[in-house]
Design a protein around this motif. Structure first.
Motif, PDB file in Angstrom:
ATOM      1  N   ASN A  15      25.222 -38.533  40.136  1.00 31.23           N
ATOM      2  CA  ASN A  15      24.887 -37.120  39.915  1.00 31.23           C
ATOM      3  C   ASN A  15      23.514 -36.930  39.274  1.00 31.23           C
ATOM      4  O   ASN A  15      23.356 -36.180  38.310  1.00 31.23           O
ATOM      5  CB  ASN A  15      25.958 -36.426  39.065  1.00 31.23           C
ATOM      6  CG  ASN A  15      27.234 -36.154  39.859  1.00 31.23           C
ATOM      7  OD1 ASN A  15      27.248 -36.259  41.085  1.00 31.23           O
ATOM      8  ND2 ASN A  15      28.302 -35.802  39.166  1.00 31.23           N
ATOM      9  N   ALA A  17      20.745 -36.063  41.280  1.00 34.23           N
ATOM     10  CA  ALA A  17      19.919 -35.507  42.355  1.00 34.23           C
ATOM     11  C   ALA A  17      18.706 -34.777  41.800  1.00 34.23           C
ATOM     12  O   ALA A  17      17.668 -34.670  42.460  1.00 34.23           O
ATOM     13  CB  ALA A  17      20.748 -34.555  43.227  1.00 34.23           C
ATOM     14  N   ASN A  18      18.814 -34.293  40.576  1.00 31.66           N
ATOM     15  CA  ASN A  18      17.711 -33.548  39.966  1.00 31.66           C
ATOM     16  C   ASN A  18      16.586 -34.436  39.453  1.00 31.66           C
ATOM     17  O   ASN A  18      15.491 -33.958  39.158  1.00 31.66           O
ATOM     18  CB  ASN A  18      18.239 -32.695  38.801  1.00 31.66           C
ATOM     19  CG  ASN A  18      18.856 -33.528  37.694  1.00 31.66           C
ATOM     20  OD1 ASN A  18      19.567 -34.495  37.975  1.00 31.66           O
ATOM     21  ND2 ASN A  18      18.612 -33.164  36.449  1.00 31.66           N
ATOM     22  N   SER A  44      28.717 -39.911  43.446  1.00 33.32           N
ATOM     23  CA  SER A  44      28.111 -38.621  43.093  1.00 33.32           C
ATOM     24  C   SER A  44      28.784 -37.467  43.830  1.00 33.32           C
ATOM     25  O   SER A  44      29.183 -37.591  44.998  1.00 33.32           O
ATOM     26  CB  SER A  44      26.616 -38.623  43.430  1.00 33.32           C
ATOM     27  OG  SER A  44      25.911 -39.540  42.619  1.00 33.32           O
ATOM     28  N   THR A  45      28.873 -36.325  43.141  1.00 34.95           N
ATOM     29  CA  THR A  45      29.439 -35.118  43.742  1.00 34.95           C
ATOM     30  C   THR A  45      28.367 -34.069  43.986  1.00 34.95           C
ATOM     31  O   THR A  45      28.689 -32.953  44.411  1.00 34.95           O
ATOM     32  CB  THR A  45      30.547 -34.539  42.841  1.00 34.95           C
ATOM     33  OG1 THR A  45      30.008 -34.287  41.530  1.00 34.95           O
ATOM     34  CG2 THR A  45      31.715 -35.509  42.718  1.00 34.95           C
ATOM     35  N   ASP A  46      27.102 -34.402  43.702  1.00 30.18           N
ATOM     36  CA  ASP A  46      26.010 -33.472  43.978  1.00 30.18           C
ATOM     37  C   ASP A  46      25.418 -33.823  45.347  1.00 30.18           C
ATOM     38  O   ASP A  46      26.084 -34.433  46.179  1.00 30.18           O
ATOM     39  CB  ASP A  46      24.954 -33.511  42.857  1.00 30.18           C
ATOM     40  CG  ASP A  46      24.351 -34.904  42.658  1.00 30.18           C
ATOM     41  OD1 ASP A  46      24.610 -35.788  43.501  1.00 30.18           O
ATOM     42  OD2 ASP A  46      23.621 -35.098  41.670  1.00 30.18           O
ATOM     43  N   ASN A  47      24.187 -33.451  45.602  1.00 32.47           N
ATOM     44  CA  ASN A  47      23.594 -33.680  46.925  1.00 32.47           C
ATOM     45  C   ASN A  47      22.730 -34.945  46.992  1.00 32.47           C
ATOM     46  O   ASN A  47      21.790 -35.024  47.768  1.00 32.47           O
ATOM     47  CB  ASN A  47      22.761 -32.464  47.347  1.00 32.47           C
ATOM     48  CG  ASN A  47      21.569 -32.219  46.430  1.00 32.47           C
ATOM     49  OD1 ASN A  47      21.663 -32.439  45.228  1.00 32.47           O
ATOM     50  ND2 ASN A  47      20.465 -31.757  46.988  1.00 32.47           N
ATOM     51  N   THR A  48      23.086 -35.949  46.185  1.00 36.52           N
ATOM     52  CA  THR A  48      22.346 -37.207  46.204  1.00 36.52           C
ATOM     53  C   THR A  48      22.333 -37.826  47.597  1.00 36.52           C
ATOM     54  O   THR A  48      21.285 -38.270  48.088  1.00 36.52           O
ATOM     55  CB  THR A  48      22.951 -38.204  45.197  1.00 36.52           C
ATOM     56  OG1 THR A  48      22.786 -37.709  43.863  1.00 36.52           O
ATOM     57  CG2 THR A  48      22.281 -39.566  45.302  1.00 36.52           C
TER      58      THR A  48
END
Length: 304
Positions: A15, A17-18, A44-48
């Protein structure tokens, strides 16, 4: 794209991605593209995934590999990375850190000039965003060293480049159910017991410490409580390391006892690499156990 890369830059991420974009951009700027970038996504649960898959479609002069796995902690990411790597050297760059533009070139140059099977790899410097080496420089006359001896000369984080074949010999790290805080330094120390490392005053990584609850460096006492089996194995390794000082091994014996109490390990003394010393420091280990319980209890109560 270089199919005969000498080094793998691997990034274990969860997590981020930022921030991982900075890591990627620094790799795009490398003056030597003789490397692979391996991203191990620890669930990861983000947009990685979308980010990395998008970068893989762009011709950047280096190969990008992506591996997704179920969340299990940093050490399981290292296990997967070491399993997949096939280059001579490897270095971990975290997903919130990045490399100076000439870092890969410097690593390869040092290894070409000085590297051999007498060394486990290279130790270079971590640097702050302001350009200051964390912990300062190594002494100019320090050419080789074992990792466990570094505090004699350098107080700060460093960046380690390892021969991949050596890490493959000591991996994987054991996975204990429910424990996610097994520090990968465990693998590095195992390698360190075999061979020393080359020392250079070159900056290999620029670090940005994230104030995240899942950081390996945050709330260390709480991590002792959350992953007692993992820390017990790490302490046992230190205690049985013949190149470490007796005082240092004794300190780990105290921690070992506290971890054994938390895991209710009835064979704690039999499994100790230094049983007599462990028995003597057992009262201190019990006191440390009580301190850890008190800290964790206070932390838990603060969230109620």
């Amino acid at each position: 794209m270089n199919k005969d890369s000498i080094i793998t830059v691997f990034t274990c991420t969860y997590n981020r991605a930022n921030t991982i974009g900075r890591t990627y951009e620094s790799l795009c700027r490398q003056t030597s593209k003789n490397f692979k970038w391996l991203v191990v996504d620890d669930g990861s649960t983000d947009n990685t995934r979308d980010l990395v898959e998008g970068w893989r479609k762009i011709e950047n002069g280096f190969e990008i590999q992506y591996a997704y796995k179920e969340n299990g902690g940093l050490h399981t990411g290292y296990n997967k990375a070491i399993e997949l790597m096939d280059t001579e050297l490897c270095v971990c760059i975290d997903s919130d850190d990045w490399m100076p533009d000439d870092a890969v070139e410097k690593i390869l140059s040092v290894w070409k000039d000085r590297g051999s099977d007498k060394y486990a790899g290279i130790i270079g410097l971590d640097c702050s965003e302001k350009g200051l080496p964390i912990g300062g420089l190594f002494p100019e006359d320090l050419k080789t060293a074992h990792i466990v001896h570094l505090p004699k000369w350098h107080q700060g984080d460093v960046k380690m480049v390892h021969r991949t074949e050596l890490l493959k010999k000591v991996a994987p790290m054991e996975v204990f159910p429910g424990e996610k805080f097994f520090n990968p330094i465990y693998l590095f120390i195992k390698v360190d017991m075999m061979l020393p490392m080359l020392i250079v005053n070159d900056v290999f990584c620029i670090v940005d410490y994230q104030d995240a609850n899942n950081s390996m460096s945050k709330n260390i006492v709480y991590q002792y409580y959350q992953s007692p089996n993992s820390f017990k194995e790490l302490r046992r390794l230190h205690m049985g390391n013949p190149i470490e000082s007796y005082k240092y091994r004794l300190r780990h014996a105290v921690h070992y006892v506290s971890s054994c109490i938390m895991t209710k390990d009835e064979r704690w003394l039999k499994k100790s690499p230094m049983p007599l010393a462990t028995l003597l420091v057992a009262p201190l280990g019990y006191m440390l156990y009580l301190h850890i319980k008190r800290v964790v209890s206070h932390k838990n109560n603060s969230y109620k």
